[in-house]
Design an enzyme around this catalytic site. Structure first.
Site, PDB file in Angstrom:
ATOM      1  N   ASN A 153     -10.117  -0.469   0.407  1.00  0.00           N
ATOM      2  CA  ASN A 153      -8.667  -0.297   0.370  1.00  0.00           C
ATOM      3  C   ASN A 153      -8.141  -0.837  -0.961  1.00  0.00           C
ATOM      4  OD1 ASN A 153      -5.909  -0.534   0.669  1.00  0.00           O
ATOM      5  ND2 ASN A 153      -5.988  -1.437   2.722  1.00  0.00           N
ATOM      6  N   CYS A 175       0.812  -1.222   0.000  1.00  0.00           N
ATOM      7  CA  CYS A 175       0.000   0.000   0.000  1.00  0.00           C
ATOM      8  C   CYS A 175       0.845   1.271   0.000  1.00  0.00           C
ATOM      9  CB  CYS A 175      -0.950   0.005   1.194  1.00  0.00           C
ATOM     10  SG  CYS A 175      -1.904  -1.503   1.314  1.00  0.00           S
ATOM     11  N   HIS A 216      -3.480   6.985   3.119  1.00  0.00           N
ATOM     12  CA  HIS A 216      -3.835   5.684   2.543  1.00  0.00           C
ATOM     13  C   HIS A 216      -5.224   5.317   3.063  1.00  0.00           C
ATOM     14  CE1 HIS A 216      -4.017   1.622   1.410  1.00  0.00           C
ATOM     15  NE2 HIS A 216      -3.635   1.107   2.557  1.00  0.00           N
TER      16      HIS A 216
HETATM   17  O1  UT7 Z   1      -3.303  -1.401   3.679  1.00  0.00           O
HETATM   18  C1  UT7 Z   1      -2.973  -1.988   4.901  1.00  0.00           C
HETATM   19  C2  UT7 Z   1      -4.050  -2.851   5.190  1.00  0.00           C
HETATM   20  N1  UT7 Z   1      -4.565  -3.188   6.389  1.00  0.00           N
HETATM   21  C3  UT7 Z   1      -5.106  -2.441   7.345  1.00  0.00           C
HETATM   22  O2  UT7 Z   1      -5.028  -1.267   7.399  1.00  0.00           O
HETATM   23  C4  UT7 Z   1      -5.864  -3.208   8.361  1.00  0.00           C
HETATM   24  C5  UT7 Z   1      -5.681  -2.716   9.755  1.00  0.00           C
HETATM   25  N2  UT7 Z   1      -6.576  -3.391  10.647  1.00  0.00           N
HETATM   26  C6  UT7 Z   1      -7.907  -3.165  10.669  1.00  0.00           C
HETATM   27  O3  UT7 Z   1      -8.380  -2.339   9.904  1.00  0.00           O
HETATM   28  C7  UT7 Z   1      -8.744  -3.895  11.665  1.00  0.00           C
HETATM   29  O4  UT7 Z   1      -7.915  -4.634  12.527  1.00  0.00           O
HETATM   30  C8  UT7 Z   1      -9.788  -4.850  11.005  1.00  0.00           C
HETATM   31  C9  UT7 Z   1     -10.843  -4.023  10.298  1.00  0.00           C
HETATM   32  C10 UT7 Z   1      -9.112  -5.781  10.031  1.00  0.00           C
HETATM   33  C11 UT7 Z   1     -10.475  -5.657  12.082  1.00  0.00           C
HETATM   34  O5  UT7 Z   1     -11.085  -4.805  13.037  1.00  0.00           O
HETATM   35  P1  UT7 Z   1     -10.890  -5.085  14.593  1.00  0.00           P
HETATM   36  O6  UT7 Z   1     -11.685  -4.086  15.297  1.00  0.00           O
HETATM   37  O7  UT7 Z   1      -9.420  -5.144  14.854  1.00  0.00           O
HETATM   38  O8  UT7 Z   1     -11.585  -6.489  14.744  1.00  0.00           O
HETATM   39  P2  UT7 Z   1     -10.960  -7.846  15.306  1.00  0.00           P
HETATM   40  O9  UT7 Z   1     -10.026  -8.426  14.326  1.00  0.00           O
HETATM   41  O10 UT7 Z   1     -10.504  -7.629  16.710  1.00  0.00           O
HETATM   42  O11 UT7 Z   1     -12.244  -8.730  15.367  1.00  0.00           O
HETATM   43  C12 UT7 Z   1     -13.315  -8.468  16.306  1.00  0.00           C
HETATM   44  C13 UT7 Z   1     -14.401  -9.474  16.052  1.00  0.00           C
HETATM   45  C14 UT7 Z   1     -13.899 -10.909  15.991  1.00  0.00           C
HETATM   46  O12 UT7 Z   1     -14.883 -11.731  16.564  1.00  0.00           O
HETATM   47  P3  UT7 Z   1     -14.728 -12.259  18.081  1.00  0.00           P
HETATM   48  O13 UT7 Z   1     -13.437 -13.041  18.094  1.00  0.00           O
HETATM   49  O14 UT7 Z   1     -14.672 -11.027  18.920  1.00  0.00           O
HETATM   50  O15 UT7 Z   1     -15.951 -13.067  18.254  1.00  0.00           O
HETATM   51  C15 UT7 Z   1     -13.811 -11.202  14.516  1.00  0.00           C
HETATM   52  O16 UT7 Z   1     -13.945 -12.568  14.220  1.00  0.00           O
HETATM   53  O17 UT7 Z   1     -15.008  -9.218  14.779  1.00  0.00           O
HETATM   54  C16 UT7 Z   1     -14.999 -10.423  14.014  1.00  0.00           C
HETATM   55  N3  UT7 Z   1     -14.886 -10.071  12.597  1.00  0.00           N
HETATM   56  C17 UT7 Z   1     -15.964  -9.809  11.852  1.00  0.00           C
HETATM   57  N4  UT7 Z   1     -17.284  -9.815  12.124  1.00  0.00           N
HETATM   58  C18 UT7 Z   1     -18.135  -9.505  11.134  1.00  0.00           C
HETATM   59  C19 UT7 Z   1     -13.769  -9.908  11.849  1.00  0.00           C
HETATM   60  N5  UT7 Z   1     -14.113  -9.562  10.592  1.00  0.00           N
HETATM   61  C20 UT7 Z   1     -15.462  -9.493  10.568  1.00  0.00           C
HETATM   62  C21 UT7 Z   1     -16.405  -9.175   9.580  1.00  0.00           C
HETATM   63  N6  UT7 Z   1     -17.714  -9.198   9.895  1.00  0.00           N
HETATM   64  N7  UT7 Z   1     -16.045  -8.844   8.321  1.00  0.00           N
END
Ligand code: UT7
Length: 333
Positions: A288, A112, A258
């Protein structure tokens, strides 16, 4: 002293819109989760165009905006994590499509941060005096490497391309740049190429026996770790650019971050106490698009007439590698 200016921008987004509702029919997710955790509402998905196709369309648009012909381009850099092929470089394929027969062409892999890396590399060539005009393109067809069973990644990304024409001249343009890499985080956001041991029929049995091993990869991401890294380097890069250009935040007209996650942008706004209005955000429409994200946003702003001569525009990105970087530009068009 040679100065380097951005004299044209272009972009291309595939027509097919993929909504959060549609994705929620494929993986267990919903519009509310995606919007509240990321800010993304929809994204564009290629229905068959490859990275070179969309890169070439963005390139044509940027050349038109710059009022240059393809033959006047000395250098084409394509920043992409989703090239058409291992070889040749996507930049060479783009060269052929647009007819830029006098250009030297290569790709860079900086995820990215790729467009920023590309811009900063082009700047060095132009300042060196051996080249006059360069085309820097950030283009991705990420949909082809997404794991559509992984709700943690497939909701985040989209396809698209953006391009900028940069020129060596006398008027001030690029005021400062900054880049960094940290390979210790190389496992946090990755997509494997073909596994080395699988393709050789002579050694395959000897090495693997009946064991089946990995295939060409899908995108994998440790989201939380990337989030922590992102907010840290966004802040540091903005501060570094201001320091290098001897400016303060009040001198900046727009920041183009970004477009990964609205929460990362909001965090940066709070941490640095910057006016929210200065940040240009379009991730609600495109998700993204990795290397495409900053140049697509830049072109959108240009088309909307938001960019005026003399404004200071700060672009800042981060991504797999780990990589990060920024460019501070005085708009000179
Ligand atoms: O260009 C560089 C690219 N990457 C980034 O910039 C990504 C940076 N990271 C993020 O943007 C965030 O970490 C994410 C958007 C990927 C995830 O958000 P988060 O608030 O960190 O969520 P998490 O990974 O802690 O997940 C929380 C919960 C989990 O469930 P449990 O374990 O609490 O039951 C996940 O399984 O949300 C669940 N989850 C979802 N639920 C519904 C993860 N993805 C999804 C989804 N829909 N798409």
């Amino acid at each position: 002293m040679v100065e380097v200016q951005i004299i044209g921008t272009g972009s291309y987004l595939p027509e097919r819109v993929l909504t959060n509702e549609e994705i929620s029919k494929v993986v267990e997710t919903d519009d509310e989760w995606i919007r509240s955790r990321t800010g993304i509402g929809e994204r564009r998905i290629s229905t068959g165009e490859n990275t070179s196709d969309i890169a070439a369309k963005a390139a044509f648009a940027a050349l038109e905006n710059a009022d240059l012909t393809p033959e006047e381009i000395d250098l084409i850099i394509v920043a992409t994590a989703t090239p058409d092929c291992y070889t040749p470089a996507t930049a060479c394929i783009v060269q052929n499509i647009i007819g830029a027969k006098n250009a030297v062409c290569f790709d860079i892999s900086a995820a990215c941060s790729g467009f920023i890396y590309g811009l900063n590399i082009a700047e060095q060539f132009l300042r060196g005096g051996s080249m006059k005009n360069a085309l820097v393109i950030g283009a991705e067809t990420l949909s082809k490497i997404l794991d559509w069973n992984d709700r943690g990644t497939c909701v985040l990304f989209g396809d698209g391309a953006g391009a900028a024409v940069v020129k060596a001249g006398k008027e001030k343009g690029i005021l400062a740049n900054h880049m960094g890499s940290d390979g210790r985080g190389s496992n946090l956001l990755k997509c494997n190429a073909a596994p080395v041991e699988i393709n050789n029929p002579i050694l395959r049995k000897e090495v693997l026996g009946d064991r089946v091993t990995g295939s060409t990869g899908y995108l994998f991401m440790e989201g939380k770790e990337i989030f922590k890294f992102a907010v840290k380097v966004m802040e540091e890069t903005i501060e570094k650019l201001l320091e290098k250009a001897k400016l303060n935040i009040d001198d900046i007209d727009y920041i183009i971050p970004h477009q990964a996650n609205l929460r990362i942008i909001d965090y940066t706004i709070k941490k640095l106490n910057i006016d929210k209005e200065k940040f240009y955000v379009n991730l609600q429409n495109y998700g993204n698009t990795s290397g495409g994200s900053i140049p697509i946003a830049l072109d959108e702003m240009n088309k909307k007439g938001l960019l005026r001569k003399g404004q200071n525009i700060l672009m800042v990105g981060f991504g797999g590698g780990l990589t990060w970087g920024g460019t501070l530009v005085k708009w000179s068009k």
